[in-house]
Design a protein around this motif. Structure first.
Motif, short mmCIF file in Angstrom:
data_model
loop_
_atom_site.label_atom_id
_atom_site.label_comp_id
_atom_site.label_asym_id
_atom_site.label_seq_id
_atom_site.Cartn_x
_atom_site.Cartn_y
_atom_site.Cartn_z
N ASP A 215 44.55 -16.10 -23.13
CA ASP A 215 43.79 -14.90 -22.76
C ASP A 215 42.35 -15.21 -22.38
OD1 ASP A 215 45.96 -13.20 -23.32
OD2 ASP A 215 45.48 -13.21 -25.46
N GLU A 216 42.02 -16.48 -22.23
CA GLU A 216 40.64 -16.84 -21.88
C GLU A 216 40.23 -16.17 -20.58
OE1 GLU A 216 37.92 -20.83 -20.93
OE2 GLU A 216 39.94 -21.01 -21.77
N ALA A 217 39.02 -15.67 -20.57
CA ALA A 217 38.51 -14.98 -19.38
C ALA A 217 36.99 -15.00 -19.38
CB ALA A 217 39.03 -13.55 -19.32
N TYR A 218 36.46 -14.86 -18.18
CA TYR A 218 35.02 -14.67 -17.99
C TYR A 218 34.82 -13.20 -17.66
CZ TYR A 218 34.66 -19.72 -18.06
OH TYR A 218 34.72 -21.04 -18.45
N VAL A 219 34.03 -12.52 -18.50
CA VAL A 219 33.95 -11.07 -18.46
C VAL A 219 32.57 -10.61 -18.03
CG1 VAL A 219 34.15 -8.95 -19.84
CG2 VAL A 219 35.72 -10.87 -20.26
#
Length: 236
Positions: free
Chosen positions: A174-178
């Motif tokens: 679920d890694e993400a840049y938000v």
């Protein structure tokens, strides 16, 4: 004429003047020094009969001894520190930087259809989590805009991508840049310059409502490390 006193009744005797009858002993006054000591039961009965006597009060049941109870602060789990706010886009992976650039270019064109190719058509299509019944992702975006062409959403998209961002769920699927980072940072920890940055996206009234709720609830988006536009959402 002199009257003889011999026939008159004698005056009343004083108590001390009463003659003792021969052979009769005068009752002795009790000697307090030789009186027997009361027993423990008699003492207890006397104390109970005397309302003026009070003993040592029972301990207050509301008083907690050290170690009996723990406060919520002791048992509550420590809050995680907010993620690092990143302004330098070069710190993001190249695929993330590329997707962000393409999104800004599409939004700046004023043509919302240009976002369609960036929304990963297929099983990994961008999730538009906004509570609308539209099936088409672009139609969903249009339905949230204050104008029929979706120009307002394009402007919001640019504003969001112009702020700092955070990396979440590092090392997981679920890694993400938000964007914007307000979605992950408690509003109570915002500095004055950060509040200014937030007010470039929302109104002062919106900000006041967010403070009451305790969190940012406006639009946000996420890009995966491999450059896929993962989601566009709003709410808590």
């Amino acid at each position: 004429m002199v009257t003889s006193l011999a026939g008159c009744p004698p005056a009343a005797w004083a108590l001390s003047d009463i003659p003792q009858i021969p052979g009769q002993q005068q009752p002795e006054e009790p000697d307090s020094s030789t009186a027997p000591e009361p027993t423990e039961d008699e003492k207890s009965d006397d104390d109970a009969a005397d309302p003026g006597l009070t003993g040592i009060p029972d301990p207050d049941p509301l008083i907690n001894k050290p170690g009996e109870d723990q406060t919520d602060a002791d048992t509550a789990e420590p809050q995680k520190p907010p993620p690092e706010v990143i302004y330098d886009i070069s710190k993001a992976p190249e695929p993330v930087r590329r997707m962000r650039e393409l999104m800004i270019e599409a939004a700046a064109s004023g043509d919302i259809e240009r976002l369609r190719a960036l929304m990963n058509p297929g099983p990994n299509q961008t999730q538009i989590q906004l509570g609308t019944d539209e099936d088409d992702p672009v139609a969903k975006l249009k339905s949230l805009s204050g104008d029929p062409d979706g120009v307002e959403i394009l402007a919001i998209l640019i504003d969001i991508l112009s702020t700092g961002f955070v990396r979440v769920d590092a090392g997981t699927r679920d890694e993400a840049y938000v964007w914007p980072y307000f979605a992950e940072k408690p509003l109570s920890l915002l500095t004055p310059p950060e509040k200014v940055e937030l007010l470039r996206i929302v109104t002062a009234g919106d900000f006041a409502e967010m403070e009451e709720l305790g969190n940012y609830n406006f639009f946000r988006l996420g890009i995966s490390p491999d450059g896929q536009w993962k989601f566009f959402a709003a709410g808590d």
